[in-house]
Design an enzyme around this catalytic site. Structure first.
Site, PDB file in Angstrom:
ATOM      1  N   ASN A  10      -4.654  11.367  -0.480  1.00 51.76           N
ATOM      2  CA  ASN A  10      -3.425  12.161  -0.593  1.00 51.76           C
ATOM      3  C   ASN A  10      -2.798  11.845  -1.943  1.00 51.76           C
ATOM      4  O   ASN A  10      -2.235  10.777  -2.131  1.00 51.76           O
ATOM      5  CB  ASN A  10      -2.467  11.788   0.549  1.00 51.76           C
ATOM      6  CG  ASN A  10      -1.113  12.474   0.424  1.00 51.76           C
ATOM      7  OD1 ASN A  10      -0.935  13.368  -0.412  1.00 51.76           O
ATOM      8  ND2 ASN A  10      -0.167  12.063   1.252  1.00 51.76           N
ATOM      9  N   LYS A  12      -0.283  13.200  -3.263  1.00 52.47           N
ATOM     10  CA  LYS A  12       1.174  13.425  -3.264  1.00 52.47           C
ATOM     11  C   LYS A  12       1.544  14.244  -4.513  1.00 52.47           C
ATOM     12  O   LYS A  12       0.801  15.146  -4.878  1.00 52.47           O
ATOM     13  CB  LYS A  12       1.905  12.085  -3.165  1.00 52.47           C
ATOM     14  CG  LYS A  12       1.373  11.243  -1.979  1.00 52.47           C
ATOM     15  CD  LYS A  12       2.189  10.036  -1.667  1.00 52.47           C
ATOM     16  CE  LYS A  12       1.563   9.300  -0.477  1.00 52.47           C
ATOM     17  NZ  LYS A  12       2.338   8.145  -0.037  1.00 52.47           N
ATOM     18  N   HIS A  94       3.566  14.464   7.191  1.00 56.14           N
ATOM     19  CA  HIS A  94       3.625  13.173   6.494  1.00 56.14           C
ATOM     20  C   HIS A  94       5.064  12.659   6.538  1.00 56.14           C
ATOM     21  O   HIS A  94       6.007  13.444   6.486  1.00 56.14           O
ATOM     22  CB  HIS A  94       3.158  13.353   5.046  1.00 56.14           C
ATOM     23  CG  HIS A  94       2.930  12.056   4.345  1.00 56.14           C
ATOM     24  ND1 HIS A  94       3.966  11.292   3.859  1.00 56.14           N
ATOM     25  CD2 HIS A  94       1.799  11.364   4.096  1.00 56.14           C
ATOM     26  CE1 HIS A  94       3.466  10.194   3.330  1.00 56.14           C
ATOM     27  NE2 HIS A  94       2.153  10.204   3.453  1.00 56.14           N
ATOM     28  N   GLU A  96       6.848  11.386   4.395  1.00 56.70           N
ATOM     29  CA  GLU A  96       7.676  11.801   3.252  1.00 56.70           C
ATOM     30  C   GLU A  96       8.231  13.203   3.467  1.00 56.70           C
ATOM     31  O   GLU A  96       9.359  13.500   3.053  1.00 56.70           O
ATOM     32  CB  GLU A  96       6.849  11.693   1.957  1.00 56.70           C
ATOM     33  CG  GLU A  96       6.637  10.231   1.578  1.00 56.70           C
ATOM     34  CD  GLU A  96       5.362   9.940   0.809  1.00 56.70           C
ATOM     35  OE1 GLU A  96       4.728  10.876   0.284  1.00 56.70           O
ATOM     36  OE2 GLU A  96       4.992   8.744   0.750  1.00 56.70           O
ATOM     37  N   GLU A 164       0.318   6.279  10.073  1.00 60.41           N
ATOM     38  CA  GLU A 164       0.831   5.739   8.822  1.00 60.41           C
ATOM     39  C   GLU A 164       2.194   5.099   9.073  1.00 60.41           C
ATOM     40  O   GLU A 164       3.222   5.812   9.070  1.00 60.41           O
ATOM     41  CB  GLU A 164       0.988   6.851   7.785  1.00 60.41           C
ATOM     42  CG  GLU A 164      -0.305   7.527   7.404  1.00 60.41           C
ATOM     43  CD  GLU A 164      -0.238   8.137   6.004  1.00 60.41           C
ATOM     44  OE1 GLU A 164      -1.129   7.840   5.219  1.00 60.41           O
ATOM     45  OE2 GLU A 164       0.718   8.864   5.704  1.00 60.41           O
ATOM     46  N   GLY A 170       2.930   2.783   0.314  1.00 61.13           N
ATOM     47  CA  GLY A 170       3.313   2.512  -1.070  1.00 61.13           C
ATOM     48  C   GLY A 170       3.988   1.168  -1.285  1.00 61.13           C
ATOM     49  O   GLY A 170       4.575   0.929  -2.339  1.00 61.13           O
ATOM     50  N   SER A 208      -1.056   1.649   2.210  1.00 59.63           N
ATOM     51  CA  SER A 208      -1.508   0.538   1.356  1.00 59.63           C
ATOM     52  C   SER A 208      -2.968   0.165   1.586  1.00 59.63           C
ATOM     53  O   SER A 208      -3.333  -1.008   1.472  1.00 59.63           O
ATOM     54  CB  SER A 208      -0.585  -0.672   1.520  1.00 59.63           C
ATOM     55  OG  SER A 208       0.730  -0.352   1.097  1.00 59.63           O
TER      56      SER A 208
HETATM   57  P1  13P Z   1      -0.347   4.509  -0.083  1.00 64.95           P
HETATM   58  O1  13P Z   1      -1.849   4.399   0.132  1.00 64.95           O
HETATM   59  O2  13P Z   1       0.016   4.727  -1.510  1.00 64.95           O
HETATM   60  O3  13P Z   1       0.379   3.409   0.595  1.00 64.95           O
HETATM   61  O4  13P Z   1       0.105   5.876   0.647  1.00 64.95           O
HETATM   62  C1  13P Z   1      -0.321   6.109   1.944  1.00 64.95           C
HETATM   63  C2  13P Z   1       0.006   7.497   2.287  1.00 64.95           C
HETATM   64  O5  13P Z   1       1.159   7.852   2.459  1.00 64.95           O
HETATM   65  C3  13P Z   1      -1.110   8.453   2.421  1.00 64.95           C
HETATM   66  O6  13P Z   1      -0.698   9.651   2.981  1.00 64.95           O
END
Ligand code: 13P
Length: 248
Positions: A10, A12, A94, A96, A164, A170, A208
């Protein structure tokens, strides 16, 4: 049928046309991986990427779609538009988007239904916040999100579930293997009750994931792959994760 192993990236809101070389490098380094490999770049990059990696076996996906098939929804994308430019998957719900755009599980279910109608695999994301985990609510939160986010008509062929934890995204922090195992066991059991082929739905862990912890995470029961953010942007990072999943 066992769940298909899936390494999903992803991106983003990261990457421009210049970043597409990373996907070519990934395809060159892993020409025949033992798992499905999916890149979900910003939507504007799906079409140029599909032309660049045609025939290399890497799948492409969007990061969101609208619940409606078309119409007056400025700035949104329909599932069929993603499919039209080469997407086979779409990430939905997601954390976010749940946080930044107020998406509820009911909205996620409606989007997933639209994705299925367009022939896309919906990757439905679930996860608890740190406060919810600290309060001992994780399993209740995940069960409630799954119940409300899973649309009618979901099958192992058209749906993937990604766990997640919000606090692991992150941050460089990951849950313990026991914590991941507990949630994935719940998801597997719950899906088994809801869907006739629930045992075959691919369950991804996300938050992560990096080359140094991938093998340990892929050894956890009912972890069939990963949804990777930061470490999916560079072939040098995502490649070893693809290799770890292939070997798992
Ligand atoms: P990270 O791997 O950067 O922690 O992000 C995970 C994520 O949100 C994947 O959708």
């Amino acid at each position: 049928m066992a769940p298909r192993k899936l390494a999903a990236g992803n991106w983003k809101m990261n990457g421009t046309l210049a970043a597409l070389a990373e996907v070519e490098a990934l395809a060159e380094a892993h020409p025949a991986p033992g798992c499905d490999v999916l890149i979900c770049p910003p939507a504007v990059l799906i079409h140029p990427l599909s032309a660049r990696i045609e025939g290399r076996g890497i799948k492409l996906g969007g990061q969101d779609c609208h619940a409606k098939a078309s119409g007056a929804h400025t700035g949104d994308l329909a599932a069929a538009q993603l499919a039209d430019v080469g997407a086979s998957h779409v990430i939905l719900g997601h954390s976010e988007r749940r946080a930044d755009h107020g998406e509820t599980s009911e909205m996620v279910a409606a989007k997933a239904r639209a994705a299925h109608e367009a022939g896309l695999v919906a990757i439905i994301c679930l996860g608890e916040t740190e406060a919810q985990r600290d309060a001992g609510e994780t399993l209740d939160v995940i069960a409630a999100q799954l119940a409300a986010s899973l649309p009618e008509g979901a099958t192992a062929a058209n749906t993937v579930i990604a766990y997640e934890p919000v606090w692991a995204i992150g941050t460089g922090r990951t849950p313990t293997t026991e914590q991941i195992a507990e949630v994935h066991a719940l998801l597997r059991a719950d899906l088994g009750k809801r869907l006739s082929d629930g045992a075959d739905v691919a369950l991804l862990y996300g938050g992560s994931v990096k080359p140094s912890n991938a093998a340990e995470i892929f050894a956890i029961p009912h972890v069939n792959g990963a949804l990777v953010g930061g470490a999916s942007l560079k072939a040098a990072d995502f490649g070893p994760i693809v290799a770890a999943l292939s070997a798992a």
